[in-house]
Structure formats: C-alpha cells, structure tokens
Design an enzyme around this catalytic site. Structure first.
Site, PDB file in Angstrom:
ATOM      1  N   ARG A  91      48.627 109.545  43.325  1.00  0.00           N
ATOM      2  CA  ARG A  91      48.870 110.135  42.000  1.00  0.00           C
ATOM      3  C   ARG A  91      50.062 109.513  41.271  1.00  0.00           C
ATOM      4  O   ARG A  91      50.015 109.275  40.072  1.00  0.00           O
ATOM      5  CB  ARG A  91      49.101 111.653  42.147  1.00  0.00           C
ATOM      6  CG  ARG A  91      47.816 112.448  42.144  1.00  0.00           C
ATOM      7  CD  ARG A  91      48.083 113.944  42.341  1.00  0.00           C
ATOM      8  NE  ARG A  91      46.926 114.731  41.971  1.00  0.00           N
ATOM      9  CZ  ARG A  91      45.790 114.757  42.646  1.00  0.00           C
ATOM     10  NH1 ARG A  91      45.630 114.022  43.730  1.00  0.00           N
ATOM     11  NH2 ARG A  91      44.788 115.513  42.238  1.00  0.00           N
TER      12      ARG A  91
ATOM     13  N   HIS B 223      45.409 104.580  45.468  1.00  0.00           N
ATOM     14  CA  HIS B 223      44.873 105.847  44.952  1.00  0.00           C
ATOM     15  C   HIS B 223      45.915 106.920  44.660  1.00  0.00           C
ATOM     16  O   HIS B 223      45.595 107.982  44.145  1.00  0.00           O
ATOM     17  CB  HIS B 223      43.869 106.452  45.941  1.00  0.00           C
ATOM     18  CG  HIS B 223      44.525 106.970  47.198  1.00  0.00           C
ATOM     19  ND1 HIS B 223      45.093 108.218  47.255  1.00  0.00           N
ATOM     20  CD2 HIS B 223      44.706 106.427  48.405  1.00  0.00           C
ATOM     21  CE1 HIS B 223      45.588 108.411  48.462  1.00  0.00           C
ATOM     22  NE2 HIS B 223      45.383 107.340  49.179  1.00  0.00           N
TER      23      HIS B 223
ATOM     24  N   HIS C 249      38.567 103.684  45.554  1.00  0.00           N
ATOM     25  CA  HIS C 249      38.547 105.148  45.686  1.00  0.00           C
ATOM     26  C   HIS C 249      37.667 105.733  44.586  1.00  0.00           C
ATOM     27  O   HIS C 249      37.646 105.201  43.462  1.00  0.00           O
ATOM     28  CB  HIS C 249      39.990 105.646  45.559  1.00  0.00           C
ATOM     29  CG  HIS C 249      40.200 107.084  45.943  1.00  0.00           C
ATOM     30  ND1 HIS C 249      39.706 108.136  45.207  1.00  0.00           N
ATOM     31  CD2 HIS C 249      40.851 107.639  46.980  1.00  0.00           C
ATOM     32  CE1 HIS C 249      40.053 109.279  45.776  1.00  0.00           C
ATOM     33  NE2 HIS C 249      40.749 109.011  46.859  1.00  0.00           N
TER      34      HIS C 249
ATOM     35  N   GLU D  18      49.922 116.301  62.772  1.00  0.00           N
ATOM     36  CA  GLU D  18      50.696 115.332  61.980  1.00  0.00           C
ATOM     37  C   GLU D  18      51.777 116.062  61.162  1.00  0.00           C
ATOM     38  O   GLU D  18      51.945 115.860  59.956  1.00  0.00           O
ATOM     39  CB  GLU D  18      49.801 114.472  61.062  1.00  0.00           C
ATOM     40  CG  GLU D  18      50.451 113.182  60.610  1.00  0.00           C
ATOM     41  CD  GLU D  18      49.614 112.377  59.622  1.00  0.00           C
ATOM     42  OE1 GLU D  18      49.709 112.592  58.401  1.00  0.00           O
ATOM     43  OE2 GLU D  18      48.849 111.513  60.092  1.00  0.00           O
TER      44      GLU D  18
ATOM     45  N   ASP E 295      49.055 116.628  54.848  1.00  0.00           N
ATOM     46  CA  ASP E 295      49.778 116.972  53.616  1.00  0.00           C
ATOM     47  C   ASP E 295      48.898 117.138  52.393  1.00  0.00           C
ATOM     48  O   ASP E 295      49.382 117.066  51.267  1.00  0.00           O
ATOM     49  CB  ASP E 295      50.812 115.877  53.340  1.00  0.00           C
ATOM     50  CG  ASP E 295      50.195 114.480  53.315  1.00  0.00           C
ATOM     51  OD1 ASP E 295      48.955 114.380  53.133  1.00  0.00           O
ATOM     52  OD2 ASP E 295      50.940 113.498  53.482  1.00  0.00           O
TER      53      ASP E 295
ATOM     54  N   GLU F 193      52.186 115.411  48.086  1.00  0.00           N
ATOM     55  CA  GLU F 193      52.093 115.494  49.552  1.00  0.00           C
ATOM     56  C   GLU F 193      53.398 115.943  50.210  1.00  0.00           C
ATOM     57  O   GLU F 193      53.382 116.683  51.196  1.00  0.00           O
ATOM     58  CB  GLU F 193      51.638 114.147  50.121  1.00  0.00           C
ATOM     59  CG  GLU F 193      50.182 113.797  49.821  1.00  0.00           C
ATOM     60  CD  GLU F 193      49.937 113.230  48.421  1.00  0.00           C
ATOM     61  OE1 GLU F 193      50.927 112.961  47.700  1.00  0.00           O
ATOM     62  OE2 GLU F 193      48.769 113.046  48.042  1.00  0.00           O
TER      63      GLU F 193
HETATM   64  C1  UD1 Z   1      43.581 113.361  48.034  1.00  0.00           C
HETATM   65  C2  UD1 Z   1      44.888 113.935  48.578  1.00  0.00           C
HETATM   66  C3  UD1 Z   1      45.804 112.815  49.028  1.00  0.00           C
HETATM   67  C4  UD1 Z   1      45.100 111.870  49.965  1.00  0.00           C
HETATM   68  C5  UD1 Z   1      43.806 111.390  49.347  1.00  0.00           C
HETATM   69  C6  UD1 Z   1      43.056 110.541  50.316  1.00  0.00           C
HETATM   70  C7  UD1 Z   1      45.796 115.979  47.555  1.00  0.00           C
HETATM   71  C8  UD1 Z   1      46.593 116.542  46.447  1.00  0.00           C
HETATM   72  N1  UD1 Z   1      45.594 114.659  47.531  1.00  0.00           N
HETATM   73  O1  UD1 Z   1      43.914 112.640  46.858  1.00  0.00           O
HETATM   74  O2  UD1 Z   1      46.942 113.365  49.671  1.00  0.00           O
HETATM   75  O3  UD1 Z   1      45.947 110.780  50.219  1.00  0.00           O
HETATM   76  O4  UD1 Z   1      42.997 112.524  49.002  1.00  0.00           O
HETATM   77  O5  UD1 Z   1      42.036 109.809  49.694  1.00  0.00           O
HETATM   78  O6  UD1 Z   1      45.355 116.707  48.422  1.00  0.00           O
HETATM   79  N2  UD1 Z   1      36.265 111.869  44.217  1.00  0.00           N
HETATM   80  C9  UD1 Z   1      34.894 111.752  44.274  1.00  0.00           C
HETATM   81  N3  UD1 Z   1      34.294 111.713  45.514  1.00  0.00           N
HETATM   82  C10 UD1 Z   1      34.996 111.761  46.669  1.00  0.00           C
HETATM   83  C11 UD1 Z   1      36.396 111.877  46.586  1.00  0.00           C
HETATM   84  C12 UD1 Z   1      37.016 111.937  45.361  1.00  0.00           C
HETATM   85  O7  UD1 Z   1      34.219 111.704  43.269  1.00  0.00           O
HETATM   86  O8  UD1 Z   1      34.387 111.721  47.750  1.00  0.00           O
HETATM   87  C13 UD1 Z   1      36.933 111.924  42.879  1.00  0.00           C
HETATM   88  C14 UD1 Z   1      36.744 113.247  42.144  1.00  0.00           C
HETATM   89  O9  UD1 Z   1      36.575 112.992  40.786  1.00  0.00           O
HETATM   90  C15 UD1 Z   1      38.101 113.934  42.369  1.00  0.00           C
HETATM   91  C16 UD1 Z   1      39.048 112.757  42.363  1.00  0.00           C
HETATM   92  O10 UD1 Z   1      38.343 111.736  43.051  1.00  0.00           O
HETATM   93  O11 UD1 Z   1      38.397 114.844  41.341  1.00  0.00           O
HETATM   94  C17 UD1 Z   1      40.387 112.993  43.009  1.00  0.00           C
HETATM   95  O12 UD1 Z   1      40.244 113.607  44.275  1.00  0.00           O
HETATM   96  P1  UD1 Z   1      41.465 114.516  44.859  1.00  0.00           P
HETATM   97  O13 UD1 Z   1      41.087 115.003  46.209  1.00  0.00           O
HETATM   98  O14 UD1 Z   1      41.866 115.522  43.851  1.00  0.00           O
HETATM   99  O15 UD1 Z   1      42.658 113.511  44.928  1.00  0.00           O
HETATM  100  P2  UD1 Z   1      42.845 112.187  45.800  1.00  0.00           P
HETATM  101  O16 UD1 Z   1      43.574 111.216  44.947  1.00  0.00           O
HETATM  102  O17 UD1 Z   1      41.577 111.791  46.433  1.00  0.00           O
HETATM  103  N1  UDP Z   2      39.367 104.196  54.803  1.00  0.00           N
HETATM  104  C1  UDP Z   2      37.978 104.183  54.970  1.00  0.00           C
HETATM  105  N2  UDP Z   2      37.206 103.509  54.044  1.00  0.00           N
HETATM  106  C2  UDP Z   2      37.748 102.876  52.976  1.00  0.00           C
HETATM  107  C3  UDP Z   2      39.147 102.935  52.793  1.00  0.00           C
HETATM  108  C4  UDP Z   2      39.930 103.609  53.717  1.00  0.00           C
HETATM  109  O1  UDP Z   2      37.461 104.735  55.925  1.00  0.00           O
HETATM  110  O2  UDP Z   2      36.989 102.294  52.189  1.00  0.00           O
HETATM  111  C5  UDP Z   2      40.185 104.940  55.787  1.00  0.00           C
HETATM  112  C6  UDP Z   2      41.359 104.187  56.387  1.00  0.00           C
HETATM  113  O3  UDP Z   2      40.956 103.513  57.559  1.00  0.00           O
HETATM  114  C7  UDP Z   2      42.350 105.292  56.686  1.00  0.00           C
HETATM  115  C8  UDP Z   2      42.022 106.353  55.669  1.00  0.00           C
HETATM  116  O4  UDP Z   2      40.750 106.022  55.112  1.00  0.00           O
HETATM  117  O5  UDP Z   2      42.137 105.841  57.971  1.00  0.00           O
HETATM  118  C9  UDP Z   2      43.070 106.385  54.602  1.00  0.00           C
HETATM  119  O6  UDP Z   2      42.619 107.186  53.561  1.00  0.00           O
HETATM  120  P1  UDP Z   2      43.276 107.210  52.136  1.00  0.00           P
HETATM  121  O7  UDP Z   2      43.964 105.932  51.871  1.00  0.00           O
HETATM  122  O8  UDP Z   2      42.219 107.660  51.197  1.00  0.00           O
HETATM  123  O9  UDP Z   2      44.308 108.405  52.260  1.00  0.00           O
HETATM  124  P2  UDP Z   2      45.816 108.518  52.788  1.00  0.00           P
HETATM  125  O10 UDP Z   2      45.865 107.983  54.165  1.00  0.00           O
HETATM  126  O11 UDP Z   2      46.652 107.778  51.805  1.00  0.00           O
HETATM  127  O12 UDP Z   2      46.088 109.977  52.732  1.00  0.00           O
END
Ligand code: UD1
Ligand code: UDP
Length: 375
Positions: free
Chosen positions: A213, A211, A244, A121, A99, A135
């Site tokens: 939104r 994490h 995160h 999924e 998603d 999502e």
């Molecule tokens: C995204 C997904 C969410 C998922 C989550 C898992 C969307 C809209 N959201 O949300 O569904 O649950 O990932 O974690 O697709 N950032 C870094 N380094 C990284 C990752 C993130 O710096 O490796 C920072 C960046 O500033 C980025 C911000 O995190 O802009 C947000 O990342 P983004 O992918 O937009 O949203 P998530 O909350 O991570």
């Molecule tokens: N996870 C990880 N390292 C961490 C925190 C989470 O590998 O420090 C893994 C966790 O085991 C799970 C996945 O990340 O499989 C979940 O990711 P996240 O919570 O970012 O996203 P969501 O599942 O909510 O989309």
C-alpha cells in the site's frame, strides 16, 4: 480423551502459504486435535491457488473479497462474519498468522468471544506504523491480544520480551515458509513461464513483484521506470513480473511495463511454480514480506523495494539490501549486481536464518503441552 478444537483462520496468499504446512501437520495428529479451516477470502483467486497446491479444503469460507475493498470493509466483514462461526464451533484456540487485516480482525473476534489466540509469525517489528502500513499496526494489535507467540527467530522473541510479553509463552520455531518450501520442492511442476526461462539460458532473469500500500502510485511507477531503463542498458536481461491482482498494481504495471518484449507481465503463479521461478532467477526485486524469507533459503539476492524491513535477519545474513523506491537508486543497485560479480556472489552465500522446516511440528508440540495432552 477430549480432542481439542483448533480454528486456523487466514484469508490472503501469504498467510495461506505459511499456514498450509501447519494444517498438514495437524492432519497427522487427528487423534488429539480437531481442526477447523476458516478462510475469509480477503483474497479470492490468489488464495484458491494456494489451497489447490496444498490440497486444503476449508470448512468455512466467508468469501468477503470485493474489488478495491477498503481496510474497514475487510475488518468489519471478517469481524461480523466470523462471530457466528466462533459461537457455533467454540474452538479451544484460534490460530492466526502474521499481519494482515484478516488476521487482526479474526484475532479481535476471538478476543471478544474469550477464545485464546495463538499467533504464528509473531514478534516482527519495524516500530514504524507507516512502514509497512497497515501491517505494523495489525501485528502489534494481534500480539497485544495473543496468548501464545510462535516466533520465527530470536530477534522476534526479543521484541516481544521488550514489550513485556510472558516469556514462557514465546516459542522460537523458525518460519513455516521453510516448511512450505520443503513441500513445494517435491512437486513436479510444468508451466509455460518455466519453459520460457529454459528456452533462453544465456539471459539473466530478474524477478519483480510489488504490491504494498505505501508503494501505490509514484513509488511504484518510479521503480517500473528504472526497470525499463535497465532493459535499455543491459541487452542480456529479462524481467518476469507476476502482477498482483490488485487493480491499482495492474494499471500501473501495464502502463509503464506493458510494451517491452523483455518485460514479461504474467498472472500470479501457483506457489510451487513460483518457487521454481525464484530458483531460475538471477536476482529478485520486491516489496514482499515473504520473499525476503524465501530468498536466503533459496540463496538468491533480493533488492527490497522498501524503506524499512521487519526482517533484519536477511539483512544481517547478507542476502537482502534495502534500496527503497527511488528510480536512480533502483537503477544503480541493479546495475551494480549485474556488473560486480564479487558483490553478487557475496549475496548468494547467505545462511538461512529461518529454521529447518520443522516449525509446524514445533507449533503443534507446543500446543500439545499447552493443553496438557498426553501424546
Ligand atoms: C494484502 C495484505 C498484505 C499482504 C498482501 C499479500 C492487508 C491490509 N493487506 O494486501 O499485508 O502483504 O495481501 O498479497 O491485509 N485482488 C483480487 N484477487 C485476489 C487478491 C486481490 O482481485 O485474489 C484485488 C481486489 O481488487 C482487492 C485488491 O486486490 O480489493 C487488494 O487486496 P487486499 O487484500 O485488500 O490488499 P493486498 O494489497 O492484497
Ligand atoms: N507468490 C506466489 N505466486 C506469485 C508471487 C508470489 O505464490 O506469483 C508467493 C511467494 O512465494 C511468497 C508469497 O507469495 O511466499 C508472498 O506473497 P505476497 O508478496 O503477496 O505477500 P507478503 O509476503 O508481502 O505479505
């Protein structure tokens, strides 16, 4: 025999964890499938951690991540960046996961190129576009474009049947996260956080992640304030929070939780280490999607920091409780699990509803049939 070319597209940590076992399974079937691994890098560091644990090298990397990127940035950059790759490679199918905005945009780009989409999924629903946002919208949009639906459970299959999707294209496989857990179990990991937990065996370790939104701002700080209060009431608990990398999470976590010797804020962990941390934890507090699936597989109680979940199986199995983000409710729900052994034990006895770790194999078996390949 003509090999079928399958593009597997993902961009964030959870997609990578759940698509990695599918990629490893494809590698066993190289005589019939050619695979292209295409990452958007919607996440950068957190994606690379997963690629390294599973030894996956992408064929294409769009490298789109920007600090505080907007949903439109992600959608537009993936849509446009991926178009040329699809045009050049002409895959027979594109597989996307779950998603995220990467998944939605990669599916939309495939649809525009008239490439069939397999959705791994598929079928999860809250039917509330605000929870989780964005999502719920993303997964409904992907399911409207998809040709094949790889669903984790009968519940998700029923959601799709109720939406008039073609039943013969819906395949119940279990969740590939169980396949991933089978993989990470084999790894002999060492990490300072595991040493820390081992060094204080009398303490109860509580694992915290947040994490989403819809939880930015007040909901997140409310939860963190409850966490601080809990450390004051219970002297035998310690929290571990891999924070995160989103700056909006980092800032609030440091501000509210940063100055407490029994709250350990650490960098995101490699998934094999993280699974060990779950195993060593007493309970989990999270708004994550994937962790709601891992918990029943690892027999850990999870207090879900959300108002709605698309994973009712864990609620039915008894391993999850939806507690929202109200500070008092978080405080009282954690307190209850720390003081009521019967309730705690009940939550650890759940039966894993997400399959037997063969989801990836089942996905590829279905693709073999779909393309009428003699195996
Ligand atoms: C995204 C997904 C969410 C998922 C989550 C898992 C969307 C809209 N959201 O949300 O569904 O649950 O990932 O974690 O697709 N950032 C870094 N380094 C990284 C990752 C993130 O710096 O490796 C920072 C960046 O500033 C980025 C911000 O995190 O802009 C947000 O990342 P983004 O992918 O937009 O949203 P998530 O909350 O991570
Ligand atoms: N996870 C990880 N390292 C961490 C925190 C989470 O590998 O420090 C893994 C966790 O085991 C799970 C996945 O990340 O499989 C979940 O990711 P996240 O919570 O970012 O996203 P969501 O599942 O909510 O989309």
């Amino acid at each position: 025999m003509k090999k079928r070319k399958i593009a597997i597209v993902f961009g964030t940590r959870p997609e990578a964890i759940k698509m990695a076992p599918v990629i490893l399974e494809f590698k066993k079937r190289q005589e019939i499938f050619e695979t292209l691994v295409l990452v958007t890098a919607q996440h950068r560091e957190m994606l690379d951690q997963v690629l390294s644990v599973f030894n996956i090298e992408p064929d294409y990397d769009l490298n789109i991540m920007k600090e505080n990127q907007s949903l439109s940035d992600i959608t537009a950059n993936v849509l446009k960046g991926i178009e040329d790759i699809y045009k050049k490679e002409r895959p027979d199918m594109v597989l996307v996961h779950g998603d995220t905005t990467t998944s939605f945009s990669a599916a939309l780009a495939a649809y525009y190129q008239r490439i069939p989409i397999g959705h791994v999924e598929a079928g999860l629903r809250t039917y509330d576009h605000d929870n989780p946002f964005p999502e719920e919208g993303n997964r409904q949009l992907i399911d409207n474009l998809a040709e094949l639906y790889f669903v984790p459970t009968e519940t998700s299959k029923l959601n799709l049947i109720n939406e008039n999707k073609n039943e013969s294209n819906i395949i119940v496989t279990g969740n590939t996260v169980i396949d991933a857990i089978h993989y990470t179990k084999q790894s002999q990991v060492k990490h300072s956080v595991l040493d820390l937990m081992d060094s204080k065996p009398k303490q109860k370790w509580l694992l915290l992640t947040m994490h989403r939104r819809e939880n930015y701002g007040k909901p997140m700080s409310d939860v963190f304030e409850a966490v601080v209060k809990l450390t004051k009431r219970f002297s035998d608990i310690e929290f571990i929070m891999p924070v995160h990398l989103n700056p909006l999470v980092q800032i609030v976590a440091k501000e509210v939780l940063g100055d407490n010797s029994r709250i350990h804020l650490i960098n995101p962990l490699e998934v094999d280490v993280f699974h060990q941390v779950i195993n060593k934890s007493h309970l989990v507090l999270t708004d994550s999607g994937g962790m709601q699936e891992e918990a029943p597989a690892l027999n850990k109680p999870v207090l879900v920091l959300r108002n709605k979940t698309e994973r009712p199986e864990g609620l039915e199995a008894g391993t999850l409780k939806l507690i929202g983000t109200d500070s008092r409710t978080v405080y009282s729900s954690v307190s209850q699990l720390l003081t009521d052994a019967k309730e705690y034990n009940r939550m650890t006895e759940a039966i894993n509803p997400y399959g037997d770790g063969t989801a990836s194999e089942q996905i590829i078996n279905k693709l073999t049939k779909y393309f009428e390949i003699e195996d």
